[in-house]
Every structure is written in structure tokens, then in C-alpha cells.
Write a protein that holds these residues in place. Structure first.
Motif, short mmCIF file in Angstrom:
data_model
loop_
_atom_site.label_atom_id
_atom_site.label_comp_id
_atom_site.label_asym_id
_atom_site.label_seq_id
_atom_site.Cartn_x
_atom_site.Cartn_y
_atom_site.Cartn_z
N GLU A 1 37.87 -37.58 -35.92
CA GLU A 1 37.85 -36.13 -36.18
C GLU A 1 36.81 -35.79 -37.25
O GLU A 1 36.12 -34.77 -37.15
N LYS A 2 36.70 -36.65 -38.25
CA LYS A 2 35.68 -36.42 -39.29
C LYS A 2 34.29 -36.43 -38.68
O LYS A 2 33.41 -35.66 -39.05
N LYS A 3 34.10 -37.36 -37.69
CA LYS A 3 32.81 -37.45 -37.01
C LYS A 3 32.48 -36.13 -36.30
O LYS A 3 31.38 -35.60 -36.39
N ILE A 4 33.50 -35.59 -35.58
CA ILE A 4 33.32 -34.32 -34.86
C ILE A 4 33.00 -33.19 -35.84
O ILE A 4 32.17 -32.33 -35.57
N LEU A 5 33.64 -33.24 -37.01
CA LEU A 5 33.44 -32.17 -38.01
C LEU A 5 32.14 -32.35 -38.80
O LEU A 5 31.79 -31.50 -39.63
N GLY A 6 31.45 -33.45 -38.56
CA GLY A 6 30.16 -33.67 -39.23
C GLY A 6 30.31 -34.08 -40.69
O GLY A 6 29.42 -33.83 -41.51
N VAL A 7 31.44 -34.70 -41.04
CA VAL A 7 31.64 -35.14 -42.43
C VAL A 7 30.81 -36.41 -42.63
O VAL A 7 30.91 -37.36 -41.85
N GLU A 8 29.99 -36.42 -43.69
CA GLU A 8 29.07 -37.56 -43.88
C GLU A 8 29.76 -38.76 -44.52
O GLU A 8 29.55 -39.90 -44.12
N ASP A 9 30.60 -38.52 -45.52
CA ASP A 9 31.27 -39.62 -46.22
C ASP A 9 32.60 -39.91 -45.52
O ASP A 9 33.58 -39.18 -45.68
N MET A 10 32.64 -41.01 -44.74
CA MET A 10 33.84 -41.32 -43.95
C MET A 10 35.03 -41.76 -44.82
O MET A 10 36.16 -41.81 -44.35
N ASP A 11 34.76 -42.10 -46.09
CA ASP A 11 35.86 -42.52 -46.97
C ASP A 11 36.53 -41.32 -47.65
O ASP A 11 37.59 -41.45 -48.25
N GLU A 12 35.90 -40.19 -47.53
CA GLU A 12 36.42 -38.98 -48.19
C GLU A 12 37.66 -38.47 -47.44
O GLU A 12 37.73 -38.50 -46.21
#
Length: 573
Positions: A474-485
Motif C-alpha cells: 500500500e505504501k508503494k501505491i501511495l508513493g511513500v519513499e521511506d518504506m520503514d516509515e
């Protein structure tokens, strides 16, 4: 709490003056307005801006010694609804809520006027209970009556029609239906209930569909269809005939599709209803599109622009000439954006002319032309005449063909500002669509000043949405750069306030592409949509996907709503 029989009738206006909430002059102005236009004095004072709803509620509850109830948040049980007959509910504008938990002989009733002793006595006699009056807003009460009593009244009307028909021994023909005593006919009441129910439940469309086993009625609320009623098949012909009569259609014609238009007043607001009737294998299917006459002209702040988008929108609108295109599928809010743009540009020193099919809302100070194909008044022929009317700004309802596109481009190049809509999927593909319609690339580059692609997503209900942590995909879809956040997203749950859907209302998602000098040069060379989009992104354009992701991260909507409007490839999952 009970209002004693000895208490005198108190006038709301005098009460507000006494409390210092409004002045004598303001009350007099409101009374004069009420004399001309009707309505309850409390509502009139609010509409005229003399008092806010919160202050009105505070003053009335403290002065009258009654409680206030937010009806939208109440879930009312069926046995409570059955307790008070609908004729009393409609006559006095009241809504039973619940029995007092501490005293089961006391019935709490929401009232527009908690001082109405006749209403209290009649309800007490009908229910054989003590009545505790509570203050509620008139609009909220009317919505609740429509929601809880509307279906029952519609079912009663359908039943009455069936009994009437059985008593006659045969079904009435459509011609008989037309001759009926119109106001009291059960079928007339049934159609009114269906339309009023749609308005009160915020439906954009009403579907009346014949199925093999019956007739179902569905409302499209916030973009999703929801079944609200179902009837016996035998009443379909009468419903269709009634809708054809009020929509100005041919009631004898059942084999061809027909279109019509109805204007209705519900709760003192005027609504435009566009009707489409289509013959299907089980009978005629009717779809009614509801538009409030004042619902299309919204302030910019109500469209869902954030600060950055608003800046770009204002920048596009400030162009003195050129073409501004608003694009998106049917029902994505294009008309609302167009009307908002026109209202912004509508000043005394400009001549604005529109050509529409149909004219969806009337705006003071704007000359609006209705397309009439029978009279050979098409978009193209109307545009030619408009150009001789010394316009500054021209609005074209929709660019449907090459001829209209050609005239619009000519008008833009010769110093007019042209705003219009087009059905495309993204801002960049709009440019290539215009070129496909026969406009030379270098002319398109010169004429276009901005393209706005838009969609609508449902807003989460603020009272029941629930936070959770987003998963990696879901983070990928939302374009979040830091996957640990840790990223919080919200889920739709459902409560009485939002009709158990988890959503209430909708908000726009926008892809705005101002046409810069660099973009102009690329368009003039006949570039593909991908190349145009790449350049626009370099210049800071936010795509629909980015706009939707922003709404998800801000807790305004859900991931599932985002996925409905933006295409996501497998790589991004």
C-alpha cells in the motif's frame, strides 16, 4: 421533561431579540422576507446570515428549557417509527426518537417547534405516552421523515394503487392514468415519494428497474448504487406513465427510448430532473438524474482544492484568451468546475456567453444558450452566432466533434477565453484527442492554456473512520519513499450518521496542466501523450494518482476509493 398546558406560545423571533442574538431591525427584515417567501422564522434568520445555526440552537435550548438533538446521528428503531402515524409526523414536522431509558412511559420527540402544544397533545394521545420535546433543525427532520417514513408511504401508495386496480377488475390504461384525479392518485404520491426520497438521501440518480420478479428502485448516493425499495411488477406501467406525463413525453410510445425533463420543489429548493426511459425485455427502465438549481455553483473552497492546486487553478483562469479544457468521465464533477470557473470570471465588465446541452444551472449575468437540434441550433451553429455577439468568454458544454473544436480554437486564437469539457482519461491525452479531431498540432499548442482532468472520490465519514497502519504494498501505491516509515491510512466503518456506508459526500481529485512555453513547443511538434505528460511532470504537475494519494494520506478518503479512479500497473503493487 414535559411542557405544561398553561405555557403560552412563544415567538422565536421575539425570543432571539430578547436574548440579544439579533436586533429588532434584523427581525423586521426577516419577517418581511418571510411574508414574501414563506418558511419558518428561525430558518429565515439563519438564511439571511443574521445568526449561525450553533447560536440559534444555544439560544433556543437555553431560553425554552429543552434539549437539542442531532438527528443525523440517531438510529431510530422501527417500532418507534410505527408508534407515531405519518400524518402527524408530516403535519407537525416531528420525529419520534426513543423512549426515555429511565422512564419507559416518556417518548422523546424531535420537533421543529418544541413549543407546539397541539402537536405534543396529539402525539401523546396517539401514542398513549408522555412526550418529551427536543429541538431539531427543520432540514434534519425532513430528511429523517423521508428516510424512515418515505419507503413506508411509498409502499402504502403502491398497495393502494393495487387495491384500486383490483377493485376496477382490470389494470388502468396509460390514458386513464393521465385523466386521473392527479393530486390524490396513489401512483402520483408514489412517484413523488420516490423523487423526494432521492433528494433527501442526496442521490444523484434514481433508477426504476423492471426485473423478472418485480420492480426495484435504486439511488446512486456518492457514486454508489443502493437499493431502497422493491414493488410488484403490476405497477410498473403506471409508474412509467406518470413519469412520462410530468416529463412531457409520449405516454403511448413504449418501444422507443425517450427523454424528458421535470422541475420539482423539495423542502423549498428547486431541483431539475432529467429523465431517460429505455425499453428493456421486462418493461421500461427509467433513470432520473437530479440536479439542484443552486448545487452546481459552489465557491472554489468547496471543490476540494488544496493551496497548491488552487494557485494553479487561479493561474489557468487568469489567462485573457485561449482554451481551458475540463476533462473526465460522466459524473466526475466537470460541470460543477465549469460553473465555478464562470462564477469566478463573471464580472460586470465582461460578456460571458454559454452554449449547453442542456443548460444545467441558471447564473445571473451570463447569457446561456440551449442547444436545439430540431431547430438546427447545434454547438457549431450556436458558436458561429455567438462570435458575432461580442463575447469575452465563451463556455461550450462539450466539444463533441471536429467542427465545434475548429470554431473553439479559432475563437481562442482571435482573443477570446473559451472553457469547455471533453471525455478523456488524463490531462495529456486531452491534447492528443484535440489533434485527432482535426486541429493542427501547432494550432492546438497555441490555443490551449490549461487542461484540468478530474475525478470524484467519496469522503470518509469523520465520526466513524478508523486508522490503521499501511502495509508495504500500500505504501508503494501511495508513493511513500521511506518504506520503514509508519504510514497511517483510514478505513470506512459505517454509522447512523453516514447511513452505515462509512462515507459522507465526495471530494474532487485534480490533475492540472497549465500549458507553458516549453509544453507549447512540444505539442506543436505533434508529441505523444507520454512525452507531453513527462514534460508536465517535470514542470511540477501532480497526476490524478498523486492527488488521490494525498487525500488518502490526509485521512480524507480510502485506498479502495483511490484505486477506483487511478489505473495502477502490476509493477506498482
Amino acid at each position: 421533561m414535559r411542557i405544561s398546558g398553561g405555557r403560552k406560545k412563544i415567538r422565536v423571533g421575539d425570543l432571539l431579540v430578547e436574548a440579544g442574538a439579533i436586533t429588532e431591525e434584523e427581525l423586521q427584515q426577516a419577517l418581511d422576507y418571510q411574508k414574501e417567501n414563506g418558511g419558518r422564522i428561525g430558518n429565515v434568520i439563519m438564511e439571511m446570515g443574521f445568526i449561525s445555526q450553533d447560536l440559534l440552537v444555544t439560544v433556543l435550548t437555553s431560553q425554552l428549557g429543552v434539549g437539542y438533538v442531532e438527528l443525523k446521528a440517531c438510529k431510530i428503531e422501527d417500532d418507534i417509527v410505527r408508534l407515531v402515524p405519518d400524518n402527524l409526523v408530516n403535519k407537525y414536522k416531528v420525529m419520534p426518537i426513543e423512549f426515555d431509558p429511565d422512564n419507559p412511559n416518556v417518548l422523546k420527540v424531535a420537533m421543529v417547534d418544541p413549543m407546539d402544544l397541539n402537536a405534543i397533545d396529539d402525539i401523546a394521545i396517539a401514542t398513549n405516552t408522555q412526550v418529551e420535546p427536543l429541538l431539531a433543525m427543520e432540514d434534519d427532520i425532513m430528511d429523517a421523515i423521508g428516510k424512515y417514513y418515505g419507503s413506508a408511504q411509498a409502499m402504502e401508495a403502491a398497495e393502494a394503487y393495487r387495491r384500486e386496480r383490483d377493485a376496477d377488475g382490470s389494470a388502468q390504461t396509460e390514458e386513464d392514468e393521465a385523466q386521473n384525479d392527479i393530486d390524490n392518485s396513489p401512483i402520483v404520491m408514489l412517484v413523488n415519494q420516490i423523487i423526494e426520497g432521492g433528494v433527501r438521501q442526496r442521490a444523484s440518480d434514481i433508477h426504476i428497474e423492471p426485473l423478472e420478479g418485480g420492480v426495484r428502485v435504486r439511488y446512486r448516493i456518492d457514486g454508489a448504487l443502493k437499493q431502497v425499495m422493491s414493488y410488484d411488477r403490476s405497477i410498473l406501467a403506471a409508474i412509467s406513465a406518470r413519469i412520462k406525463i410530468i416529463g412531457g413525453m409520449d405516454i403511448a410510445e413504449k418501444r422507443k427510448p425517450q427523454d424528458g425533463r421535470i422541475t420539482v420543489m423539495v423542502d423549498r429548493r428547486e431541483y431539475d430532473v432529467r429523465v431517460s426511459i429505455l425499453p428493456t425485455v421486462y418493461g421500461e427502465k427509467t433513470v432520473m438524474r437530479l440536479t439542484s438549481k443552486d448545487g452546481l455553483t459552489k465557491p472554489k473552497s468547496a471543490l476540494g482544492f488544496d493551496e497548491q492546486t488552487l494557485k494553479v487553478f487561479d493561474g489557468i483562469l487568469s489567462n485573457p484568451h485561449g482554451i481551458i479544457l475540463v476533462t473526465g468521465p460522466t459524473g466526475s464533477g466537470k460541470s460543477t468546475t465549469l460553473y465555478t470557473s464562470l462564477s469566478e470570471l463573471n464580472t460586470e465588465d465582461v460578456n460571458i456567453i454559454t452554449v449547453e446541452d442542456p443548460v444545467e444551472a441558471n447564473i445571473d449575468g451570463i447569457n446561456q444558450v440551449q442547444v436545439n437540434v430540431k431547430a438546427e441550433l447545434t454547438f457549431a451553429s450556436a458558436l458561429r452566432s455567438i462570435l458575432r455577439q461580442d463575447p469575452d468568454i465563451i463556455m461550450i458544454g462539450e466539444i463533441r466533434d471536429g467542427e465545434t473544436a475548429q470554431i473553439a480554437v479559432q475563437a481562442a486564437i482571435t482573443g477570446h477565453l473559451v472553457v469547455s469539457t471533453l471525455h478523456t482519461n488524463s490531462a495529456a491525452s486531452t491534447v492528443t484527442r484535440i489533434i485527432d479531431m482535426g486541429i493542427e498540432p501547432y494550432v492546438a499548442g497555441d490555443a490551449l492554456v490549461g487542461v484540468i482532468a478530474q475525478r470524484l472520490v467519496r469522503r470518509l465519514c469523520t465520526s466513524c473512520k478508523q486508522p490503521r497502519l499501511a502495509e508495504d504494498d500500500e505504501k508503494k501505491i501511495l508513493g511513500v519513499e521511506d518504506m520503514d516509515e509508519d504510514v497511517i491510512v483510514y478505513e470506512a466503518i459505517g454509522c447512523p450518521l453516514c447511513g452505515e456506508t462509512g462515507y459522507a459526500g465526495r471530494i474532487g481529485v485534480y490533475e492540472m496542466m497549465p500549458v507553458s512555453k516549453e509544453l507549447q513547443a512540444i505539442i506543436a511538434k505533434g508529441a505523444t501523450a507520454d512525452v507531453i505528460e513527462k514534460q508536465a511532470l517535470k514542470e511540477g504537475m501532480l497526476t490524478l494518482k498523486m492527488g488521490a494519494a494525498k487525500h488518502v494520506l490526509n485521512g480524507i478518503t480510502t485506498l479502495s476509493e483511490m484505486k477506483k479512479i487511478t489505473y495502477t500497473t502490476g509493477d506498482e503493487y
